[in-house]
Design a protein around this motif. Structure first.
Motif, short mmCIF file in Angstrom:
data_model
loop_
_atom_site.label_atom_id
_atom_site.label_comp_id
_atom_site.label_asym_id
_atom_site.label_seq_id
_atom_site.Cartn_x
_atom_site.Cartn_y
_atom_site.Cartn_z
N UNK A 156 0.87 -1.33 -0.30
CA UNK A 156 0.29 0.09 0.17
C UNK A 156 0.69 1.14 -0.10
N UNK A 157 2.00 1.08 1.05
CA UNK A 157 2.58 2.33 0.74
C UNK A 157 3.83 2.92 -0.72
N UNK A 158 3.77 1.60 -1.07
CA UNK A 158 4.57 1.20 -2.40
C UNK A 158 3.37 2.26 -3.40
N UNK A 159 1.97 1.77 -3.53
CA UNK A 159 1.29 2.60 -4.15
C UNK A 159 1.10 4.05 -3.89
N UNK A 160 0.33 4.29 -2.44
CA UNK A 160 0.86 5.46 -2.22
C UNK A 160 1.42 6.52 -2.35
N UNK A 161 2.70 6.17 -3.09
CA UNK A 161 4.06 7.16 -3.27
C UNK A 161 3.88 7.51 -5.16
N UNK A 162 3.02 6.40 -5.73
CA UNK A 162 2.70 6.65 -7.09
C UNK A 162 1.35 7.75 -7.58
N UNK A 163 0.34 6.89 -6.84
CA UNK A 163 -0.82 6.86 -7.50
C UNK A 163 -1.23 8.52 -7.02
N UNK A 164 -1.71 9.04 -5.87
CA UNK A 164 -2.09 10.71 -5.69
C UNK A 164 -1.17 11.50 -6.46
N UNK A 165 -0.17 11.35 -6.41
CA UNK A 165 0.75 11.99 -6.95
C UNK A 165 1.06 12.08 -8.63
N UNK A 166 0.45 10.87 -9.18
CA UNK A 166 0.80 10.92 -10.65
C UNK A 166 -1.10 12.16 -11.36
N UNK A 167 -2.01 11.28 -10.17
CA UNK A 167 -3.48 11.72 -10.53
C UNK A 167 -3.94 12.44 -9.99
N UNK A 168 -3.15 13.69 -9.17
CA UNK A 168 -3.66 14.90 -9.07
C UNK A 168 -2.40 15.42 -8.56
N UNK A 223 -4.78 -9.05 -2.42
CA UNK A 223 -5.15 -8.24 -1.12
C UNK A 223 -3.89 -7.01 -1.83
N UNK A 224 -2.68 -7.38 -2.45
CA UNK A 224 -1.82 -6.58 -2.97
C UNK A 224 -2.15 -6.26 -3.94
N UNK A 225 -3.33 -6.55 -4.37
CA UNK A 225 -3.99 -5.44 -5.46
C UNK A 225 -4.77 -4.46 -5.21
N UNK A 226 -5.44 -4.29 -4.32
CA UNK A 226 -6.47 -3.59 -3.50
C UNK A 226 -6.29 -2.20 -2.75
N UNK A 227 -4.08 -2.72 -2.67
CA UNK A 227 -3.54 -1.38 -2.64
C UNK A 227 -3.82 -0.03 -3.52
N UNK A 228 -3.82 -0.72 -5.01
CA UNK A 228 -4.00 0.10 -5.63
C UNK A 228 -5.20 1.10 -5.78
N UNK A 229 -6.47 0.48 -5.63
CA UNK A 229 -7.31 1.43 -5.47
C UNK A 229 -7.30 2.29 -3.57
N UNK A 230 -7.26 1.43 -2.96
CA UNK A 230 -7.36 1.96 -1.75
C UNK A 230 -5.84 2.80 -1.80
N UNK A 259 -20.15 6.67 -13.70
CA UNK A 259 -20.56 4.79 -14.15
C UNK A 259 -19.46 4.17 -14.42
N UNK A 260 -18.74 4.57 -15.09
CA UNK A 260 -17.70 3.92 -16.34
C UNK A 260 -15.60 4.18 -15.33
N UNK A 261 -16.18 5.20 -14.55
CA UNK A 261 -14.69 5.17 -13.91
C UNK A 261 -14.79 3.52 -12.89
N UNK A 262 -16.57 3.53 -11.95
CA UNK A 262 -16.08 2.85 -11.34
C UNK A 262 -16.14 1.35 -11.94
N UNK A 263 -16.48 0.94 -13.05
CA UNK A 263 -16.81 0.10 -13.71
C UNK A 263 -15.38 -0.39 -13.96
N UNK A 264 -14.21 0.64 -14.95
CA UNK A 264 -13.27 0.66 -15.24
C UNK A 264 -11.96 -0.08 -13.98
N UNK A 265 -11.97 0.93 -12.94
CA UNK A 265 -11.55 0.55 -11.92
C UNK A 265 -11.46 -0.84 -11.11
N UNK A 266 -13.63 -1.29 -10.88
CA UNK A 266 -13.41 -2.09 -10.43
C UNK A 266 -12.75 -3.79 -11.20
#
Length: 415
Positions: free
Chosen positions: A18-30, A144-151, A325-332
């Motif tokens: 989760x920490x490794x994903x936190x390092x890049x997800x908020x950075x690149x999205x926002x 469990x590991x992949x849950x780090x991406x949406x989390x 709707x599209x974004x929820x489907x895509x992310x899930x």
């Protein structure tokens, strides 16, 4: 005899991921797109694309190098723990650099250093699944590991609302959270020795060359290639969404009653929360299902097609409700696909002495999209038609996802 690890190791490993994903997800999205906007208000799309392209090139080399270095680290020290610790320290330094960047040039330098730091940490961290965990839990742990991406994308919500404008503080906050997530794994460890080949392997798994260097049998190499191609097609679409969703919200005419005065940061926050929660649930369900049924390919096919459907909805969404709707489907669908795919890849390489290098090459399917997407965008963008061009790219990546699903069905060494 089945291998048993202390239960806490599963959770410290998942928290570190989760920490490794936190390092890049908020950075690149926002944070990064918003930071670029302060320096290049009239040319945000092109500057952001060049930043993503530069970082992606560095990430591709850094990930393979870190994978090979991780294998050497295991041979020398018995685990990848020290390399992950070095990467953790570098990540915090990278976030300090991003926070202090006061120009486009310094921002480019900070992004390059960030990609080196991220892959120094992320590559050996990913290899731990093949190093220490038995096949029978790889699906559930992969979920469990992949849950780090949406989390990790959930962090976009409070950051967007608490810090609606660009500034240094959100960068420093995320850097601190990343370190806090990685420390429990590094301090407690408890993963035990690396798994060696202690059971008969399928004929298509590993051959030993005359010089005792392990090589991959051609039939297994074909399966790894198919898995690589499938993942890169899906991940290219994901990289496009991560890098350009903020820009799409800024330029697309998706307003509706009740949202007319809301900025793209707040819309993105409202979009992210429900999709992330659903995606987390999907990762856990998909991983457990693939373990229970002992089948990885059919779920991967289904989730790749569902991912393509989400991209198609985003491409033609004229109202904000349909965009949601599209974004929820895509992310899930993306989270579920990566959950099962993580287990499949780890199962393919478990026991191979060069699994870190193999995973580094496999992870090029995660880093190359960050090169491919901005190259396509730079070639396609016309500043007066950004919204229409982005919509067309959504359609293209929807088709790519369908091809990705078909490729998975051709894999033979894993069901």
């Amino acid at each position: 005899m089945a291998r048993t690890l202390p239960r806490y190791t599963y959770w410290t490993y998942a928290l570190a991921f989760l920490g490794a994903h936190l390092a890049f997800m908020p950075l690149f999205v926002l944070l990064l797109p918003r930071h670029v906007e302060t320096f290049a208000l009239e040319n945000t799309a092109n500057v952001l694309s060049w930043l993503l392209l530069s970082g992606g090139i560095v990430a591709g080399f850094a990930n393979v190098a870190a994978g090979a270095l991780g294998d050497h680290w295991v041979r020398r020290f018995g685990s990848r723990r020290g390399l992950i610790a070095i990467g953790t320290g570098m990540l915090f330094m990278a976030y300090v650099g991003l926070a202090l960047a006061g120009s486009i040039a310094s921002l480019f330098a900070a992004v390059v250093f960030f990609q080196i730091a991220l892959n120094c940490c992320f590559s050996p961290l990913g290899a731990l699944l093949a190093d220490h965990f038995p096949d029978e839990v790889k699906g559930r742990l992969g979920g469990l590991l992949t849950a780090a991406l949406p989390a990790s994308s959930l962090l976009v919500v409070p950051i967007a609302f608490l810090y609606p404008d660009d500034g240094a503080l959100p960068f420093l906050l995320i850097g601190g959270l990343v370190v806090a997530c990685l420390l429990p794994l590094l301090v407690t460890w408890g993963l035990g020795p690396v798994i060696e080949i202690d059971h008969p392997l399928p004929k298509n798994s590993i051959d030993l060359a005359q010089d005792d260097n392990p090589v991959i049998n051609p039939s297994l190499w074909a399966d790894i290639s198919l898995a690589w191609l499938s993942r890169i097609l899906v991940q290219t679409g994901a990289a496009f969404v991560i890098g350009y969703i903020y820009l799409y919200l800024s330029v697309a005419n998706l307003r509706q009653e009740g949202w007319s005065d809301t900025g793209p940061s707040e819309v993105l926050a409202a979009l992210t929360a429900p999709s992330a929660v659903i995606a987390i649930m999907m990762t856990l369900i998909a991983g457990a299902l693939s373990d229970r049924t002992r089948n990885r390919r059919i779920p991967l096919f289904a989730f790749a097609c569902l991912f393509g459907a989400g991209m198609a909805i985003l491409a033609m969404a004229g109202a904000l409700a349909w965009f949601f709707v599209g974004y929820v489907v895509l992310q899930a669908a993306l989270a579920a696909y990566l959950s099962v795919d993580t287990a499949l890849i780890a199962q393919l390489v478990t026991g191979h002495p060069r699994r870190g290098l193999l995973l580094g090459v496999m992870n090029l399917s995660n880093t190359l999209p960050s090169i491919i997407v901005p190259v396509i965008a730079l070639a396609a963008f016309n500043e007066s038609e950004v919204g229409a061009i982005l919509s067309g790219m959504f359609w293209a990546f929807a088709l790519a996802a369908l091809i990705a699903g078909a490729l998975v069905l051709l894999i033979r060494s894993v069901r």
